[in-house]
Write an enzyme that holds these catalytic residues in place. Structure first.
Site, short mmCIF file in Angstrom:
data_model
loop_
_atom_site.label_atom_id
_atom_site.label_comp_id
_atom_site.label_asym_id
_atom_site.label_seq_id
_atom_site.Cartn_x
_atom_site.Cartn_y
_atom_site.Cartn_z
N LYS A 159 0.97 14.25 1.43
CA LYS A 159 -0.31 14.60 0.80
C LYS A 159 -0.39 16.11 0.51
O LYS A 159 -1.23 16.56 -0.27
CB LYS A 159 -1.48 14.16 1.68
N LYS A 167 -8.60 14.06 4.08
CA LYS A 167 -7.77 12.86 4.11
C LYS A 167 -6.85 12.99 5.32
O LYS A 167 -6.84 14.04 5.96
CB LYS A 167 -6.93 12.76 2.84
N ARG A 168 -6.13 11.93 5.67
CA ARG A 168 -5.21 12.07 6.79
C ARG A 168 -4.22 13.19 6.53
O ARG A 168 -3.89 13.49 5.38
CB ARG A 168 -4.46 10.74 7.02
N HIS A 179 0.80 -1.23 0.00
CA HIS A 179 0.00 0.00 0.00
C HIS A 179 0.82 1.27 0.00
O HIS A 179 0.29 2.34 0.25
CB HIS A 179 -0.89 0.04 1.24
N LYS A 232 -14.02 8.67 -4.78
CA LYS A 232 -15.33 9.03 -4.20
C LYS A 232 -15.79 10.38 -4.75
O LYS A 232 -16.97 10.57 -5.06
CB LYS A 232 -15.24 9.10 -2.67
N THR A 234 -8.19 6.72 -2.48
CA THR A 234 -9.55 6.27 -2.80
C THR A 234 -10.51 7.43 -2.62
O THR A 234 -11.59 7.44 -3.22
CB THR A 234 -9.99 5.11 -1.89
C1 LIG Z 1 -11.83 7.40 1.66
C2 LIG Z 1 -11.38 7.81 3.01
C3 LIG Z 1 -10.03 8.04 3.27
C4 LIG Z 1 -8.97 7.93 2.21
O1 LIG Z 1 -8.79 9.18 1.60
P1 LIG Z 1 -7.54 9.48 0.65
O2 LIG Z 1 -7.84 10.82 0.09
O3 LIG Z 1 -7.51 8.42 -0.38
O4 LIG Z 1 -6.34 9.48 1.53
C5 LIG Z 1 -9.66 8.44 4.54
N1 LIG Z 1 -10.57 8.60 5.51
C6 LIG Z 1 -11.88 8.41 5.30
C7 LIG Z 1 -12.84 8.64 6.41
C8 LIG Z 1 -12.33 8.00 4.05
O5 LIG Z 1 -13.64 7.77 3.86
#
Ligand SMILES: *Cc1c(COP(=O)(O)O)cnc(C)c1O
Length: 846
Positions: free
Chosen positions: A587, A581-582, A390, A695, A691
């Site tokens: 990032k 995101k985190r 990952h 979305k 991911t």
């Molecule tokens: C989808 C999701 C992530 C992943 O987000 P990235 O932008 O791909 O890092 C992290 N936290 C939550 C709550 C999510 O639903």
């Protein structure tokens, strides 16, 4: 809505799992039908009230919202139960090859709505509760989401088990039932404060504990060899053990009447362990032992991408994989199962390196316990595991010190050494005595301390190794594990991540879902490529207007939610520019901050007329690992910039920073459907897939992004005209490193950048105090590992194009529709099909 018979057909028998219960199994009552309650509104009312009275022990008149939520959850459970029992039996009896997904994290999100949707009960339940004078929405808010994961990796596991159930793939998810999931984030003076996530405190209606089926999991001690009828064998004499108690969760498929299982393990003290100490009269010590044992599943480690080599973490990892392997071998396979045939029955998918200690555990069971010959056991093991990598960050590749492994799992360390010796022998046979290569490929590394590289162990053991997006898989082969790729041609493959359209379109964005259904008919929810059909609707002005109205309605809903949740508001008529995101330097939330500060500085310096500024609300959502100091400083800076910008009258409300605390799945479901612009701005070559990016595209946001992770595939699919690309490519990043990256040169050369950084350094966002954000500024100027300054100019220029494009609302909406239409590829159903085809080779249904 009437319920289809197929969903709720009675089960004609309930076959018990464990041996020793055969007498009960033969009893006529065991063959009595179990059937779901009637799915009429009145039937639902009855079941709900029954649960309220008999499970919660209260009359409706005296019930609390939590009572009503729990009663509703139990009612939904009851409807799913018959199918669950039948499917558990079906999977046991089918004896076909199944998947065991091993993941230390499952970021499930709320369960109630998903389970209502899957079982087609949403309308019935809504009406039934209304008949009782209850607004079902109020009960939805009662559920505390199980936050048993950090971010993308854990959410991926949750999407995958949803898809596996929906596609009727025989499978089980294994993980850990953390008593405390990911911490709850609050802000105090703009700084992150972590609160424990006591998600179980009001009761957890979705879980089924089975203490009677606990497994004993051992640790530490020593090993010895002994003579077993002329064969020298090893055995492990552990020093202590704990009980692993399974907690089962329903994983209902969408409208297919299937219910799979997620089995999470909880650690408790063993009776024997307690008794020994109790008998010695040391009560306090016995209690301590209890606490020690329960510690293992107490709390999720909140580090995302940067694992700490902590002993408790290794205990967690071994605890859950050992329990899972034992569970499969004893409860799924028949007692007389021919172990040589294991590869025909099971594939364990390793979600990152966290469960990789399963490999030596599997070998130990086969060789030491089942007395199998080493070579035969190894041949089987190499067919029964597959590994998903990952990451590309070197610091994220998990290693365990030999010292710790030897202390906690002495037999496993011996097994790892033997695997490594034989592997390196084979490498020598192939490549000669190339010591450099041998050192580079060794599972056991000598520097900086003697340790085991878990990714290498997984690569050697796995039948397949996959990356999570095309670019990531290519970089894995070419940069991270090139020697392994050469040694094992064909072992490496790609499966691009996906997200479940059930949760992230149907539940999160019901109005868009209805609009799509109206346009394309039902069926797209389980066949997402059908979204292609929306392409022609993008040309229809009336459809565009309706699509835009859905987006506007989602923004209003978000405003209501944020107002109630945090007292925050999202002004009307703003572009919603979202980065959730985190918080991680790679990032590059910092790049987003520099964009905001640049826009702000332009206005207050008078160089930009505020009337020319596109009104934007910048929404952030991000948790930082509690020990990640720089990430926490960046959170502080975002909040500090927000309080200044939002309050400055010169901005006339055209720039607005909104940072609701505690970003989680529940908030994601609200924010993403309202977004206009999706920020996916990691340094190229650092984000394995992402991911979140998927979305957003599926909910009709346009992406501004680098050529990184799955952004590459998103852009290829949606088309350059519907994607805002900026920044260096991965080879350009490499080239800049090679020539020597000096961020201060970018600062010197670029006036806008200089002004933005100087404004932060001046204390403008910290009440005049220049020290507060000094570490952030000097990190940018003198280190900048993730090349924020190098990509700044390109990012700002592209944001200019975003503003221009947003000026033509109709054209923007057309692009947004095309993003939805062309993102069907990113369904996790497609990911599952790819896993089945390229890795698992399991039958698609049972
Ligand atoms: C989808 C999701 C992530 C992943 O987000 P990235 O932008 O791909 O890092 C992290 N936290 C939550 C709550 C999510 O639903």
């Amino acid at each position: 809505m009437p319920h289809e018979e197929a969903d709720l057909a009675p089960v004609d028998s309930v076959a018990p799992a464990a041996s020793g219960r055969t007498q009960i199994a033969d009893h006529p009552l065991a063959l009595a039908p179990v059937s779901a309650p009637a799915s009429s509104v009145d039937g639902f009312v009855r079941e709900f009230l029954k649960n309220l009275n008999f499970t919660q022990g209260v009359p409706l008149s005296a019930s609390s919202p939590n009572d009503r939520y729990l009663a509703l959850a139990h009612t939904v459970r009851d409807y799913l139960m018959a199918r669950w029992l039948e499917d558990q039996r079906g999977q046991r009896e089918a004896q076909s090859k199944g998947v065991a997904y091993l993941s230390a994290e499952y970021l499930l999100g709320r369960q109630l709505d998903n389970n209502l949707l899957a079982s087609r009960l949403t309308d019935v339940a809504t009406e039934a509760l209304a008949k009782c004078g209850i607004d079902i929405d109020d009960l939805r808010q009662q559920e505390v989401e199980p936050g048993l994961g950090n971010g993308g990796l854990g959410r991926l596991a949750a999407c995958f088990i949803d898809s596996l159930a929906t596609m009727s793939v025989p499978s089980i998810g294994y993980g850990i039932r953390y008593e405390y999931g990911i911490f709850r984030q609050t802000f105090v003076d703009g700084q992150q404060v972590e609160q424990p996530d006591a998600w179980l405190s009001l009761g957890s209606p979705w879980e089924f504990p089975h203490p009677e089926a606990a497994q004993t999991i051992s640790f530490a001690g020593h090993t010895e060899t002994y003579d077993d009828d002329g064969v020298e064998r090893s055995r492990w004499i552990p020093a202590w053990n704990v009980q692993a108690v399974p907690y089962n969760y329903m994983v209902p498929g969408y409208h297919n009447g299937r219910v799979n299982t997620l089995r999470l393990w909880r650690s408790v003290a063993t009776n024997a362990f307690d008794l020994r100490i109790f008998n010695s009269g040391d009560y306090e010590e016995a209690v301590r032992a209890q606490i020690f044992a329960e510690n293992i599943s107490k709390v999720l480690y909140p580090e995302d991408s940067t694992p700490q080599g902590k002993e408790l973490r290794l205990q967690q990892q071994y605890f859950f994989v050992a329990a899972s392997i034992r569970d499969f071998l004893t409860n799924v396979l028949a007692e007389d199962f021919d172990l040589e045939k294991l590869p025909e029955r099971i594939i364990f998918q390793l979600n990152d390196t966290h469960p990789v200690i399963a490999v030596p555990e599997f070998m130990r069971v086969l060789v030491d316990e089942k007395k199998m010959d080493w070579d035969a056991a190894w041949a089987i093991t190499q067919q029964c595991f597959a590994y998903t990598c990952h990451t590309l960050l070197p610091e994220a590749l998990e290693v365990w010190s030999v010292d710790l492994l030897g202390r906690l799992l002495p037999r496993h360390l011996e097994i790892i050494y033997r695997i490594n010796d034989e592997f390196l022998l084979a490498v020598r046979e192939r490549f000669g005595d190339d010591e450099m290569r041998i050192r580079n490929m060794s599972i056991v590394s000598d520097f900086p301390e003697r340790s085991v590289r878990m990714a290498y162990l997984a690569t050697v053991a796995g039948a397949k190794v996959n990356g999570v997006a095309e670019l990531h898989s290519q970089l894995l082969r070419d940069k991270v594990l090139p020697d392994f790729n050469e040694f094992y041609p064909g072992k490496f493959t790609n499966v691009t991540n996906g997200v479940t359209p059930r949760r992230f379109i149907r539940l999160a964005n019901p109005q868009l879902a209805d609009l799509i259904t109206e346009a394309l008919g039902a069926g797209w929810t389980v066949d997402l490529e059908r979204l292609r059909g929306l392409e022609s609707f993008a040309e229809d002005p009336e459809f565009r207007a309706r699509f835009a109205e859905v987006k506007a309605a989602n923004k209003r809903t978000l405003n209501t939610v944020l107002l109630a949740r945090d007292g925050l508001s999202v002004p009307d008529g703003h572009m919603l520019d979202v980065m959730v995101k985190r918080l991680h330097e790679y990032k590059r939330q910092m790049l987003k901050v520099l964009h905001i500060v640049t826009s702000y500085e332009g206005i207050i310096s008078g160089r930009v007329d505020v009337k020319d500024v596109t009104p934007r609300t910048f929404i952030f959502g991000a948790k930082a690992a509690p020990g990640y100091v720089m990430a926490k400083r960046i959170i502080h800076l975002i909040n500090a910039v927000g309080s200044v910008v939002n309050a400055d009258p010169r901005v006339e409300g055209r720039l607005n920073v909104v940072f609701p605390p505690n970003y989680n799945v529940t908030l994601a479901e609200r924010v993403i459907p309202a977004a206009d612009l999706s920020e996916q701005i990691s340094l190229a070559g650092k984000e394995a897939s992402g991911t979140g990016n998927m979305k957003f595209a599926l909910n009709g946001a346009l992406t501004i992004g680098t050529d990184d992770g799955a952004n590459v595939e998103i852009r290829e699919l949606v088309g350059d005209d519907n994607f805002f690309l900026f920044g260096m490519t991965e080879p350009e990043v490499e080239a800049l490193w090679a020539e020597g990256y000096r961020p201060s040169e970018f600062y010197q050369k670029d006036e806008d950048l200089r002004r933005a950084i100087d404004l932060i350094a001046s204390g403008a966002f910290s009440g005049g105090d220049r020290t507060t954000f000094e570490p952030v500024v000097s990190n940018l100027l003198y280190d900048d590992r993730f090349m924020v300054l190098a990509d700044y100019a390109s990012y700002i220029a592209e944001q200019g194009k975003v503003d221009a494009a947003y000026g033509d609302q109709d054209a923007w909406t057309r692009s947004a529709i095309l993003n939805v239409a062309r993102s069907g590829y990113f369904s996790s159903d497609r990911s599952m099909r790819d896993y089945i085809q390229r890795i698992w080779h399991t039958p698609p249904a049972y």
